[in-house]
Design an enzyme around this catalytic site. Sequence first.
Site, PDB file in Angstrom:
ATOM      1  N   ARG A 167     -12.589  -4.313  -6.804  1.00 13.88           N
ATOM      2  CA  ARG A 167     -12.264  -4.963  -5.531  1.00 13.88           C
ATOM      3  C   ARG A 167     -13.547  -5.229  -4.753  1.00 13.88           C
ATOM      4  O   ARG A 167     -14.373  -4.336  -4.569  1.00 13.88           O
ATOM      5  CB  ARG A 167     -11.329  -4.046  -4.757  1.00 13.88           C
ATOM      6  CG  ARG A 167     -10.757  -4.669  -3.518  1.00 13.88           C
ATOM      7  CD  ARG A 167      -9.681  -3.778  -2.923  1.00 13.88           C
ATOM      8  NE  ARG A 167     -10.225  -2.572  -2.328  1.00 13.88           N
ATOM      9  CZ  ARG A 167      -9.633  -1.889  -1.349  1.00 13.88           C
ATOM     10  NH1 ARG A 167      -8.471  -2.292  -0.888  1.00 13.88           N
ATOM     11  NH2 ARG A 167     -10.182  -0.807  -0.853  1.00 13.88           N
TER      12      ARG A 167
ATOM     13  N   PHE B 291       0.861  -1.189   0.000  1.00 12.00           N
ATOM     14  CA  PHE B 291       0.000   0.000   0.000  1.00 12.00           C
ATOM     15  C   PHE B 291       0.901   1.244   0.000  1.00 12.00           C
ATOM     16  O   PHE B 291       1.850   1.323   0.780  1.00 12.00           O
ATOM     17  CB  PHE B 291      -0.912  -0.002   1.225  1.00 12.00           C
ATOM     18  CG  PHE B 291      -1.960   1.072   1.168  1.00 12.00           C
ATOM     19  CD1 PHE B 291      -3.043   0.953   0.318  1.00 12.00           C
ATOM     20  CD2 PHE B 291      -1.844   2.217   1.932  1.00 12.00           C
ATOM     21  CE1 PHE B 291      -4.011   1.950   0.245  1.00 12.00           C
ATOM     22  CE2 PHE B 291      -2.803   3.215   1.875  1.00 12.00           C
ATOM     23  CZ  PHE B 291      -3.889   3.082   1.023  1.00 12.00           C
TER      24      PHE B 291
ATOM     25  N   TYR C  24     -11.130   1.381  10.806  1.00 14.47           N
ATOM     26  CA  TYR C  24     -12.369   1.686  10.068  1.00 14.47           C
ATOM     27  C   TYR C  24     -12.747   0.645   9.021  1.00 14.47           C
ATOM     28  O   TYR C  24     -13.760   0.779   8.358  1.00 14.47           O
ATOM     29  CB  TYR C  24     -12.276   3.068   9.390  1.00 14.47           C
ATOM     30  CG  TYR C  24     -10.995   3.315   8.618  1.00 14.47           C
ATOM     31  CD1 TYR C  24     -10.790   2.772   7.356  1.00 14.47           C
ATOM     32  CD2 TYR C  24      -9.983   4.097   9.159  1.00 14.47           C
ATOM     33  CE1 TYR C  24      -9.622   2.994   6.667  1.00 14.47           C
ATOM     34  CE2 TYR C  24      -8.809   4.334   8.483  1.00 14.47           C
ATOM     35  CZ  TYR C  24      -8.626   3.784   7.235  1.00 14.47           C
ATOM     36  OH  TYR C  24      -7.461   4.003   6.565  1.00 14.47           O
ATOM     37  N   LYS C  25     -11.915  -0.410   8.874  1.00 15.28           N
ATOM     38  CA  LYS C  25     -12.214  -1.412   7.848  1.00 15.28           C
ATOM     39  C   LYS C  25     -13.019  -2.552   8.483  1.00 15.28           C
ATOM     40  O   LYS C  25     -14.187  -2.388   8.807  1.00 15.28           O
ATOM     41  CB  LYS C  25     -10.918  -1.902   7.216  1.00 15.28           C
ATOM     42  CG  LYS C  25     -10.120  -0.801   6.498  1.00 15.28           C
ATOM     43  CD  LYS C  25      -8.844  -1.375   5.946  1.00 15.28           C
ATOM     44  CE  LYS C  25      -7.929  -0.320   5.344  1.00 15.28           C
ATOM     45  NZ  LYS C  25      -8.442   0.234   4.094  1.00 15.28           N
TER      46      LYS C  25
ATOM     47  N   ASP D  98       1.672  -4.648   8.471  1.00 13.62           N
ATOM     48  CA  ASP D  98       0.492  -3.798   8.353  1.00 13.62           C
ATOM     49  C   ASP D  98      -0.713  -4.739   8.278  1.00 13.62           C
ATOM     50  O   ASP D  98      -0.838  -5.539   7.337  1.00 13.62           O
ATOM     51  CB  ASP D  98       0.612  -2.934   7.087  1.00 13.62           C
ATOM     52  CG  ASP D  98      -0.543  -1.956   6.933  1.00 13.62           C
ATOM     53  OD1 ASP D  98      -1.634  -2.224   7.474  1.00 13.62           O
ATOM     54  OD2 ASP D  98      -0.363  -0.940   6.236  1.00 13.62           O
TER      55      ASP D  98
HETATM   56  C1  LIG Z   1      -2.631  -1.543   3.824  1.00 19.49           C
HETATM   57  C2  LIG Z   1      -3.077  -0.188   4.227  1.00 19.49           C
HETATM   58  N1  LIG Z   1      -2.340   0.531   5.083  1.00 19.49           N
HETATM   59  C3  LIG Z   1      -2.718   1.760   5.480  1.00 19.49           C
HETATM   60  C4  LIG Z   1      -3.889   2.326   5.010  1.00 19.49           C
HETATM   61  C5  LIG Z   1      -4.326   3.724   5.357  1.00 19.49           C
HETATM   62  O1  LIG Z   1      -3.897   4.168   6.537  1.00 19.49           O
HETATM   63  P1  LIG Z   1      -4.418   5.532   7.205  1.00 19.49           P
HETATM   64  O2  LIG Z   1      -5.148   5.105   8.433  1.00 19.49           O
HETATM   65  O3  LIG Z   1      -3.176   6.266   7.543  1.00 19.49           O
HETATM   66  O4  LIG Z   1      -5.265   6.262   6.224  1.00 19.49           O
HETATM   67  C6  LIG Z   1      -4.689   1.602   4.145  1.00 19.49           C
HETATM   68  C7  LIG Z   1      -5.945   2.198   3.650  1.00 19.49           C
HETATM   69  O5  LIG Z   1      -6.672   1.700   2.893  1.00 19.49           O
HETATM   70  C8  LIG Z   1      -4.272   0.327   3.739  1.00 19.49           C
HETATM   71  O6  LIG Z   1      -5.007  -0.374   2.873  1.00 19.49           O
END
Ligand SMILES: Cc1ncc(COP(=O)(O)O)c(C=O)c1O
Length: 412
Positions: A371, A126, A222-223, A197
């Site tokens: 997706r 990402f 939030y996911k 991550d």
């Molecule tokens: C793998 C991954 N890391 C980080 C993030 C985003 O992080 P943040 O909370 O800083 O917006 C996402 C967002 O979709 C993501 O898919």
Amino acid sequence: MPITRADLEALDRQDPLAPMRALFDLPAGVVYLDGNSLGPLPRATPGRIAEVTEREWGRGLIRSWNDAGWIDLPARIGDKIARLIGAAPGTVMVADSTSVNLFKLIAVALGERPDRRVILSEKRNFPTDLYIAEGLATLLSQGHRLRLVEAEDIPGAIGDDVALVMLTHVNFATGAMHDMAAVSAAAHDSGALVLWDLAHSAGAVPVDLAGAGADFAVGCGYKFLNGGPGAPAFLHVAPAHLDRARFPITGWLGHAAPFAFEPGYRPAAGIARATAGTPPILSLAALEVGIDIALRAPMDQVRAKSLLQGRLFADLVAQECGEATFRLVSPRDDERRGSQVCLAHAEAYPIMQALIARGVIGDFRAPDILRFGLTPLYLGYADLWDAATALAEVMRREEWRQAGFRTRRAVT
Ligand SMILES: Cc1ncc(COP(=O)(O)O)c(C=O)c1O
């Protein structure tokens, strides 16, 4: 034998997770396949936010930092998240965004490997992970650099110059999942540390950070945790690193004695030092509701349903749209797939917009990916039929050719 809607309805009748759908306030007529981007609203969230707002804030005022336990909320929710990701209590803190937590933990890791200069990651990680690593390397001005290789080449690329292997467990654009234990072991064999991550893993797939020997982890609220738009993120530091971790953002709430108001910084013991400033209480209250729901669902049931839904959805799309219409980007192999199905098509953007207009909500990831997130807590099997047949109609009637569907909006 073709799959029928009746087959899927039968699976819904036997689904032990089916009752959990009632915990979410999903709009009628929508099939939601984007909970990997923004989880839906739990029915209990508005009431909890109203309670925190009106009673704890409105009546309690500043007393609520102690009386309502606000000050302990980030660590308390952190301990709940720890149960979802196989981490020990006292090793997870809720704070900031995933991006900021990456910054903090990459800095901690580099500080622990002062003789090494390489952060190893995969090309299709990402982007925020890569941008943050790049930005930190520039800031440090000590010759740190990012080495990017293909996912399958990671183990072979962990040389003795690698300080940190930084990977997203489940890839955001393909759903491909790393073998966390094997990669962590390979990193350690070469003297490197490893940071995972878990944005697309926490609450979605089994994670055993302690069992895998992971050093650090971050993830989103939030996911799959359904904490609401912009919910605070989390970070994990393995016990072995906790008391020597030197965080680069040395805020007052990460101080050993915040209310002593000393002029010099002394880190708090343990994970408390990962905190920088005042936590967002309303957002934390919403996040806790989502996490409490996730904790009620046995992960083996979540995983089994997600894998079956992934196989069924890929097969249904092939059956209803034709084998050659889309290219399946996600691994077919269950062991290597997270909780999403990704399909490639040259016209992916307008196709997804046309599908959303029919009430089937997924998202688009550039350059060419449709997706679909699979969220067993509220996604039924028959929903997969409705989504695949809607996609087939979009293709058959060429609805995606309508001019309005081509206009790219800010968020895709
Ligand atoms: C793998 C991954 N890391 C980080 C993030 C985003 O992080 P943040 O909370 O800083 O917006 C996402 C967002 O979709 C993501 O898919």
